[in-house]
Design an enzyme around this catalytic site. Structure first.
Site, PDB file in Angstrom:
ATOM      1  N   GLY A  14       0.817  -1.214   0.000  1.00  0.00           N
ATOM      2  CA  GLY A  14       0.000   0.000   0.000  1.00  0.00           C
ATOM      3  C   GLY A  14       0.845   1.256   0.000  1.00  0.00           C
ATOM      4  O   GLY A  14       2.078   1.200  -0.020  1.00  0.00           O
ATOM      5  N   ASN A 105     -11.968  -6.076  10.532  1.00  0.00           N
ATOM      6  CA  ASN A 105     -10.628  -5.826  11.064  1.00  0.00           C
ATOM      7  C   ASN A 105     -10.257  -6.824  12.160  1.00  0.00           C
ATOM      8  O   ASN A 105      -9.080  -7.161  12.307  1.00  0.00           O
ATOM      9  CB  ASN A 105     -10.483  -4.374  11.511  1.00  0.00           C
ATOM     10  CG  ASN A 105     -10.212  -3.487  10.314  1.00  0.00           C
ATOM     11  OD1 ASN A 105      -9.160  -3.594   9.703  1.00  0.00           O
ATOM     12  ND2 ASN A 105     -11.186  -2.668   9.946  1.00  0.00           N
ATOM     13  N   GLY A 130      -3.100   0.810  10.950  1.00  0.00           N
ATOM     14  CA  GLY A 130      -4.353   0.535  10.231  1.00  0.00           C
ATOM     15  C   GLY A 130      -5.573   0.833  11.095  1.00  0.00           C
ATOM     16  O   GLY A 130      -5.628   0.460  12.271  1.00  0.00           O
ATOM     17  N   ASP A 159      -1.345  12.705  14.295  1.00  0.00           N
ATOM     18  CA  ASP A 159      -2.199  13.751  14.858  1.00  0.00           C
ATOM     19  C   ASP A 159      -1.356  14.725  15.692  1.00  0.00           C
ATOM     20  O   ASP A 159      -1.512  15.940  15.607  1.00  0.00           O
ATOM     21  CB  ASP A 159      -3.291  13.126  15.734  1.00  0.00           C
ATOM     22  CG  ASP A 159      -4.045  12.043  14.978  1.00  0.00           C
ATOM     23  OD1 ASP A 159      -4.591  12.356  13.913  1.00  0.00           O
ATOM     24  OD2 ASP A 159      -4.070  10.891  15.452  1.00  0.00           O
ATOM     25  N   HIS A 187      -7.735   7.802  17.792  1.00  0.00           N
ATOM     26  CA  HIS A 187      -7.317   8.324  16.488  1.00  0.00           C
ATOM     27  C   HIS A 187      -8.553   8.363  15.597  1.00  0.00           C
ATOM     28  O   HIS A 187      -8.832   7.441  14.838  1.00  0.00           O
ATOM     29  CB  HIS A 187      -6.228   7.463  15.851  1.00  0.00           C
ATOM     30  CG  HIS A 187      -6.009   7.829  14.413  1.00  0.00           C
ATOM     31  ND1 HIS A 187      -5.454   9.024  14.037  1.00  0.00           N
ATOM     32  CD2 HIS A 187      -6.324   7.197  13.254  1.00  0.00           C
ATOM     33  CE1 HIS A 187      -5.437   9.102  12.706  1.00  0.00           C
ATOM     34  NE2 HIS A 187      -5.960   8.005  12.218  1.00  0.00           N
TER      35      HIS A 187
HETATM   36  P1  NAX Z   1      -3.582   1.256   1.143  1.00  0.00           P
HETATM   37  O1  NAX Z   1      -4.935   0.806   0.752  1.00  0.00           O
HETATM   38  O2  NAX Z   1      -2.738   2.003   0.172  1.00  0.00           O
HETATM   39  O3  NAX Z   1      -2.729  -0.027   1.597  1.00  0.00           O
HETATM   40  C1  NAX Z   1      -3.218  -0.969   2.488  1.00  0.00           C
HETATM   41  C2  NAX Z   1      -2.629  -2.305   2.074  1.00  0.00           C
HETATM   42  O4  NAX Z   1      -2.937  -3.247   3.101  1.00  0.00           O
HETATM   43  C3  NAX Z   1      -3.190  -2.855   0.777  1.00  0.00           C
HETATM   44  O5  NAX Z   1      -2.116  -3.100  -0.130  1.00  0.00           O
HETATM   45  C4  NAX Z   1      -3.875  -4.142   1.204  1.00  0.00           C
HETATM   46  O6  NAX Z   1      -3.763  -5.181   0.233  1.00  0.00           O
HETATM   47  C5  NAX Z   1      -3.121  -4.483   2.477  1.00  0.00           C
HETATM   48  N1  NAX Z   1      -3.812  -5.382   3.391  1.00  0.00           N
HETATM   49  C6  NAX Z   1      -5.140  -5.446   3.672  1.00  0.00           C
HETATM   50  N2  NAX Z   1      -5.384  -6.440   4.525  1.00  0.00           N
HETATM   51  C7  NAX Z   1      -4.198  -7.003   4.822  1.00  0.00           C
HETATM   52  C8  NAX Z   1      -3.820  -8.089   5.650  1.00  0.00           C
HETATM   53  N3  NAX Z   1      -4.727  -8.796   6.321  1.00  0.00           N
HETATM   54  N4  NAX Z   1      -2.512  -8.393   5.724  1.00  0.00           N
HETATM   55  C9  NAX Z   1      -1.605  -7.704   5.029  1.00  0.00           C
HETATM   56  N5  NAX Z   1      -1.900  -6.673   4.212  1.00  0.00           N
HETATM   57  C10 NAX Z   1      -3.186  -6.339   4.118  1.00  0.00           C
HETATM   58  O7  NAX Z   1      -3.770   2.070   2.501  1.00  0.00           O
HETATM   59  P2  NAX Z   1      -2.772   3.098   3.209  1.00  0.00           P
HETATM   60  O8  NAX Z   1      -3.035   4.439   2.707  1.00  0.00           O
HETATM   61  O9  NAX Z   1      -1.390   2.555   3.122  1.00  0.00           O
HETATM   62  O10 NAX Z   1      -3.333   3.071   4.701  1.00  0.00           O
HETATM   63  C11 NAX Z   1      -3.217   1.928   5.530  1.00  0.00           C
HETATM   64  C12 NAX Z   1      -4.008   2.101   6.798  1.00  0.00           C
HETATM   65  O11 NAX Z   1      -3.505   3.188   7.561  1.00  0.00           O
HETATM   66  C13 NAX Z   1      -5.492   2.393   6.606  1.00  0.00           C
HETATM   67  O12 NAX Z   1      -6.228   1.595   7.516  1.00  0.00           O
HETATM   68  C14 NAX Z   1      -5.609   3.851   6.992  1.00  0.00           C
HETATM   69  O13 NAX Z   1      -6.904   4.174   7.444  1.00  0.00           O
HETATM   70  C15 NAX Z   1      -4.595   3.933   8.073  1.00  0.00           C
HETATM   71  N6  NAX Z   1      -4.109   5.267   8.456  1.00  0.00           N
HETATM   72  C16 NAX Z   1      -3.861   5.501   9.757  1.00  0.00           C
HETATM   73  C17 NAX Z   1      -3.336   6.693  10.215  1.00  0.00           C
HETATM   74  C18 NAX Z   1      -3.042   6.923  11.655  1.00  0.00           C
HETATM   75  O14 NAX Z   1      -2.691   8.045  11.987  1.00  0.00           O
HETATM   76  N7  NAX Z   1      -3.156   5.948  12.557  1.00  0.00           N
HETATM   77  C19 NAX Z   1      -3.071   7.806   9.268  1.00  0.00           C
HETATM   78  C20 NAX Z   1      -2.921   7.353   7.861  1.00  0.00           C
HETATM   79  C21 NAX Z   1      -3.865   6.264   7.426  1.00  0.00           C
HETATM   80  O15 NAX Z   1      -5.094   6.846   7.092  1.00  0.00           O
END
Ligand code: NAX
Length: 326
Positions: A14, A105, A130, A159, A187
């Site tokens: 991702g 999740n 995530g 944040d 968050h």
């Molecule tokens: P992307 O959709 O670009 O990448 C996520 C990747 O995770 C995908 O390639 C998917 O195939 C993979 N994936 C899904 N399920 C999986 C599993 N069971 N095992 C391994 N890989 C798996 O998302 P991205 O922009 O990289 O964001 C990732 C996560 O970070 C999201 O849940 C997003 O909401 C969260 N965030 C959290 C933030 C925070 O401050 N805590 C801020 C940034 C982001 O929004």
């Protein structure tokens, strides 16, 4: 030469993974003298993207990278892991209720927690990025009974960094002049960025900004910054999220000294946050462990906002408990 540290990144294909892995490879995560084994965990849909990232990592010719592995097997990915960065999660799809989201999740973070429990190194440290990050950390921890709960953390550093940057811009000072800022709670949009203990060049920030700016500009701007980035950039924050993850782990391992930051850590009941919730607190790190900054006065304005965000965490915990996920 030092033994390599094993760093596992889930969701490695991702956009956050893409930014994060290069910084981990360059030494910014653990130090410029610490070699790393990089493990990239994906699901079938993300496998090719992760393979591509691995090729580019190879082409970076990073002297600190001892090995790069791409896998879809959580057991292999977490075997011997020292630093687990749980980035991959299930986003909310159309028509999905909150309970559907939590359940989807739970199906990711439960098994990953169990794989960490089975295979991780005894010093394992876990950062959940995530979303919903706090509750995903709670789920993973619940499936890892042999790993101390305080090793499971959730990322609120983005944040925190956003709040520091907004305050620095408002006051026209470098970010390094600001200390004592806190992000409390979840968050999510309910988070509370708190300036009541913040200082700029040692002077209380509350003397320099008014309550109207605080309540109507600063707090909502920080809480809704993710949406602002999506609007302007056309996709969600990635490099800044990766940068915050680097900061979180770097500070956790290397220590913060006297400066504070914010992290989602398991509550010991401090500041009235129910024990066992993963909530954001003011923290320092020493000796490789986070400690909550104690003894702060919480005024009525802050109390109400902390309580509101913590109430949301309680609801999420109760929901995942009802679903049998913890
Ligand atoms: P992307 O959709 O670009 O990448 C996520 C990747 O995770 C995908 O390639 C998917 O195939 C993979 N994936 C899904 N399920 C999986 C599993 N069971 N095992 C391994 N890989 C798996 O998302 P991205 O922009 O990289 O964001 C990732 C996560 O970070 C999201 O849940 C997003 O909401 C969260 N965030 C959290 C933030 C925070 O401050 N805590 C801020 C940034 C982001 O929004």
């Amino acid at each position: 030469t030092r033994t390599p540290v094993t760093v596992t990144v889930t969701g490695a294909g991702g956009q956050i993974g893409y930014a994060l892995l290069f910084r981990a490879a360059s030494g910014q995560l653990l130090g410029h003298d610490v070699p790393v084994n990089l493990r990239l965990l994906e699901i079938p849909q993300g496998r090719a993207a992760a393979e591509g990232t691995a090729l580019e990592l190879q082409d970076g010719a990073f002297p600190l990278v001892s090995s790069i592995t791409v896998t879809e097997d959580a057991t292999a990915a977490f075997d011997g892991v020292n630093i687990a960065l749980l980035v991959g999660a299930r986003p909310r799809g159309p028509g999905m209720e909150r309970s559907d989201l939590l359940e989807a999740n739970g199906a990711i973070f439960g098994p990953q927690g169990a794989a960490i429990n089975t295979g991780a190194a005894s010093d394992v440290r876990v950062l959940v990025v995530g979303n919903p990050a706090n509750t995903n950390a709670l789920i993973a921890s619940a499936h890892a009974p042999d790993v101390p709960a305080e090793r499971f953390t959730a990322m609120t550093r983005l944040d925190h960094n956003r709040a520091v940057a907004q305050l620095a811009a408002k006051l026209g000072v470098p970010v390094s002049a600001i200390d004592g800022l806190i992000v409390w709670g979840n968050h999510s949009a309910s988070q509370y960025p708190d300036i009541s203990h913040a200082t700029v060049h040692g002077r209380p920030v509350t003397e320099l900004v008014d309550e109207d700016w605080l309540a109507h500009e600063f707090i909502p701007r920080v809480a809704k910054r993710g949406a602002e980035i999506i609007e302007v950039r056309g996709s969600s924050s990635a490099a800044s999220a990766a940068s915050a993850a680097i900061d979180h782990v770097h500070d956790w391992v290397s220590g913060t000294g006297e400066r504070w930051t914010s992290a989602g850590v398991v509550s010991d009941g401090s500041y009235g946050v129910p024990e066992g919730l993963v909530s954001s607190f003011p923290v320092r790190s020493a000796g490789g462990a986070w400690e909550v900054v104690q003894g702060l006065d919480i005024d009525a304005f802050s109390r109400a906002r902390i309580d509101a965000s913590v109430a949301e965490l309680v609801e999420e915990r109760d929901a995942v408990r009802a679903l049998g996920l913890i």
